[in-house]
Every structure is written in C-alpha cells, then in structure tokens.
Motif scaffolding. Structure first.
Motif, PDB file in Angstrom:
ATOM      1  N   ILE A   1       0.834  -1.209   0.000  1.00 19.55           N
ATOM      2  CA  ILE A   1       0.000   0.000   0.000  1.00 19.55           C
ATOM      3  C   ILE A   1       0.867   1.257   0.000  1.00 19.55           C
TER       4      ILE A   1
ATOM      5  N   TYR B   1       1.695   3.415  -2.997  1.00 15.55           N
ATOM      6  CA  TYR B   1       0.648   4.251  -3.593  1.00 15.55           C
ATOM      7  C   TYR B   1       0.490   5.501  -2.725  1.00 15.55           C
TER       8      TYR B   1
ATOM      9  N   LEU C   1      -2.514   6.653   0.194  1.00 15.55           N
ATOM     10  CA  LEU C   1      -3.517   5.632   0.500  1.00 15.55           C
ATOM     11  C   LEU C   1      -3.495   5.223   1.970  1.00 15.55           C
TER      12      LEU C   1
ATOM     13  N   LYS D   1      -3.208  -0.077  -9.799  1.00 21.68           N
ATOM     14  CA  LYS D   1      -4.286   0.263  -8.867  1.00 21.68           C
ATOM     15  C   LYS D   1      -5.391  -0.791  -8.899  1.00 21.68           C
TER      16      LYS D   1
ATOM     17  N   ALA E   1      -7.457   2.315   2.635  1.00 16.63           N
ATOM     18  CA  ALA E   1      -6.822   2.341   1.312  1.00 16.63           C
ATOM     19  C   ALA E   1      -7.798   1.870   0.240  1.00 16.63           C
TER      20      ALA E   1
ATOM     21  N   LYS F   1     -10.340   4.565  -0.598  1.00 18.31           N
ATOM     22  CA  LYS F   1      -9.760   5.625  -1.437  1.00 18.31           C
ATOM     23  C   LYS F   1      -9.620   5.174  -2.886  1.00 18.31           C
ATOM     24  N   LEU F   2      -9.207   3.916  -3.071  1.00 16.62           N
ATOM     25  CA  LEU F   2      -9.082   3.391  -4.441  1.00 16.62           C
ATOM     26  C   LEU F   2     -10.442   3.334  -5.126  1.00 16.62           C
TER      27      LEU F   2
ATOM     28  N   GLU G   1     -11.635   6.938  -5.899  1.00 15.21           N
ATOM     29  CA  GLU G   1     -10.900   7.555  -7.009  1.00 15.21           C
ATOM     30  C   GLU G   1     -11.367   7.007  -8.350  1.00 15.21           C
TER      31      GLU G   1
ATOM     32  N   SER H   1     -10.719   9.766   5.141  1.00 15.32           N
ATOM     33  CA  SER H   1     -11.176   9.490   3.776  1.00 15.32           C
ATOM     34  C   SER H   1     -12.213  10.485   3.276  1.00 15.32           C
TER      35      SER H   1
ATOM     36  N   TRP I   1     -11.892  12.152  -0.015  1.00 14.07           N
ATOM     37  CA  TRP I   1     -11.972  11.278  -1.187  1.00 14.07           C
ATOM     38  C   TRP I   1     -13.421  10.989  -1.577  1.00 14.07           C
TER      39      TRP I   1
END
Length: 361
Positions: free
Chosen positions: A261, A264, A267, A302, A328, A331-332, A335, A356, A359
């Motif tokens: 992680i 990235y 994250l 990702k 994490a 957030k992925l 996004e 978060s 995000w």
C-alpha cells in the motif's frame, strides 16, 4: 574419509584406501595414537578411485563404476567407462549419493540404489578433478575451473586456471593445487549470491538457490530469510506487472500488506504508524517511479491493489491492519468511482472516515 561413519566411536575417524598390490579396499579406524585395520574388501577389478558413505563404497574399477555394500557384500553396477581414456572421478555429495565422471563430458549423479535423482551436469571432456561446495559442483580441467549448480544443472562461472593437478573439498573449503602452489577457492555467502540474483531480476534462479540452501541453514533463520526473499521476488514481479506471480509470492512470503500500500501515495491513513522494512524490499519510492509515470501501468497497478486488498481484508493477513487496508480500499474505490464503494460503506468495515472524507466529496 567416511563422513557418515558406522563405527560410533567419537574418538576416531573411518578411512578407506585402495591397495593396488592386493586389489582391495582397506578400511581403517584412525585414532590419535594408533591406526587399526577393520576390513579388507576384494573387488572384481583393480579399483582406481573410491568414495565411501556408511557401509557403501562407490568404486571406479578398470572398466566400470559400481556401488558395493561392504557389510552385506551386495554390489550394483552403475555404468561402464574406459580408464585408459579418462581419469575416473568419484565424489560423495551427500547421504547415499555420489558424483561420477560419466561419458560425453557429463558429471553423473548416482545413489546407492544405482539410480540418479538429479539430471547430470555438463562439464569438460577433459575434467581431471571435482569438488563439492553445496549446492555447486566445481570441476577442474587443463585450462579452467568451472562451477555448476546441482539445483538446475547450469554452469554458473568459469575461472581460467592452468596447470591444476588436484581439486578437493574439505570441511566446506575448496582447495586447488598446481605443481607450484596451493590455493583456496572462497565462495560468496549464499545470501549474497541470492541477493545478486534478485538484483539482476533472476527471480527463479534466486528462489531455486534459496530452497536449496535449506539444508545448510538453521530452520528458524532459513524461514526468516526465505520469507524476505519471497517478498523481494514479489516486488520484482509486481514491477514487471506480473500480478498473479506477485500475489502468490506476497502470500507465500507473508508480506505485511502495508509494504505494498505504501507504494501508492496518500492511500495509508495519516495516522498509520507503518514504516517500510529495512533493508528495503525494493528500490522504488512510489508507484510513479515504478511505472515511470505511465498512466496505463499505474491504472493496472491500482486495479491489482483493489483486487488484492479485497481478497485479503477478511483473512489473517489483515490482522492488526484492518483500518489501513479498508481505508486504502475506500480511497481506491472512490478515485475510480467503483461500484464496490457503496458495498464497502454499507457493510461492516474499518475505514477511517475522517481520513477518507476528502476522497468521498
């Protein structure tokens, strides 16, 4: 010298020698103050070379190699050769296993049962000596010393060396002699060899060598070393976008998922106490450096992390790191505007929403 002695007396060593005049093998017990002959074994032909393991003699006779159990008298033919054309070589390489100079420039392995459990190594037709430095076979001919792996049978190194007469291994050291001097070959430590292979991205060779080193390293030390090697190999495969291979190596190596992680940016939660392993498991500062800014590669990385985190979040891999993993993953998903974002939020999770919130806007 019998490295697998059967006598049981700690105050002597067992030695066998060839008696040319009597055409026999003589076995002795050598004490500090005396030498005692314990057995004399007749052979069907003149013995020219011998190695011993327990009760088993591996013999080069005039026309063939044989295995002879001197305790029972049972003998097993291995394969023929011509002593007039080639110097015989017989080396014990481990418990009940020997290395022999075979036809066609091959180093042949044979067990006391008369079978081969390893593929042969290919060395010079003119080899005059061999030594063992696990997991390598070292061979000497008129011009070179060559190093061959017993694990994958490949030649690993060639050293120019002329006028060599004797090559011998003794208590982990390899000694080579000419008519003018005696030299010791010093191997690189196995861990250094493995790290050099990983640095060259030769992952399979590194893993084979690491597995082969198991027998020479204490169990706990080996497990720690091998887990780290698996993790390093995983990052090498990851950097090459070989995600299936990387995932398997990460799992086998019990990787702290935060190591992945942390590649990235942003994250990991700002409250995370994670620091990367030292020495580092890879050479990359972050995903941007790893992909050299290639947006398509970054997107693939990702997507892999999404899949990997989703797989491990409910397993023991996540123990103690659930907040880091779920945050994490959130957030992925956010996004990428991923369909799974809502599923994550409405089910039980360990996301740190304060970290978060930006995000989700």
């Amino acid at each position: 010298l019998n490295e697998n002695p059967v006598n049981g007396d700690p105050f002597c060593v067992e030695v066998c020698i060839i008696s040319v005049k009597r055409r026999t093998i003589q076995l002795f017990l050598v004490y500090e103050d005396r030498v005692q002959i314990v057995r004399e074994v007749s052979t069907p032909e003149q013995p020219l070379a011998v190695a011993v393991d327990g009760h088993f003699l591996c013999l080069a006779l005039t026309t063939q190699y044989i295995i002879l159990n001197y305790n029972t008298g049972f003998s097993q033919d291995l394969f023929p050769y011509c002593s007039e054309e080639k110097r015989p070589i017989v080396k014990r390489i481990g418990r009940q296993e020997f290395l022999l100079a075979g036809p066609g420039g091959l180093g042949m392995f044979a067990t006391v049962a008369g079978i081969s459990q390893r593929a042969p190594v290919r060395w010079s037709e003119n080899v005059i000596g061999a030594a063992i430095c696990f997991p390598y076979v070292i061979a000497l001919d008129d011009e070179f010393i060559t190093v061959h792996s017993m694990l994958d049978q490949q030649q690993k190194q060639t050293l120019p060396f002329k006028e060599g007469h004797i090559l011998q291994d003794f208590e982990g050291r390899v000694i080579v002699a000419t008519s003018k001097g005696v030299y010791i070959l010093v191997p690189l430590p196995l861990e250094k060899q493995i790290q050099d292979l990983l640095a060259s991205h030769r992952v399979e060779e590194a893993l084979v060598l690491a597995k082969g080193a198991r027998r020479n390293i204490p169990k706990e030390k080996f497990q720690v070393m091998y887990r780290r090697i698996l993790q390093q190999a995983g990052f090498i495969q990851f950097a090459q976008l070989q995600f299936l291979e990387a995932k398997e190596l990460f799992r086998s190596g019990q990787l702290d998922v935060r190591e992945l992680i942390s590649l990235y940016p942003f994250l990991l939660p700002t409250s995370s106490s994670f620091t990367r392993s030292h020495p580092p498991l890879h050479e990359y500062a972050d995903l941007h450096q790893l992909t050299q800014g290639d947006q398509e590669k970054m997107a693939k990385c990702k997507r892999f992390l999404m899949s990997y985190l989703n797989e491990v979040r409910s397993t023991e891999v996540a123990n103690g790191y659930k907040e880091d993993i779920d945050t994490a993953l959130l957030k992925l998903y956010a996004e990428a505007d991923h369909d799974s974002l809502l599923d994550l939020l409405v089910t039980e999770n360990s996301c740190l929403l304060t970290d978060s919130a930006a995000w989700l806007e």
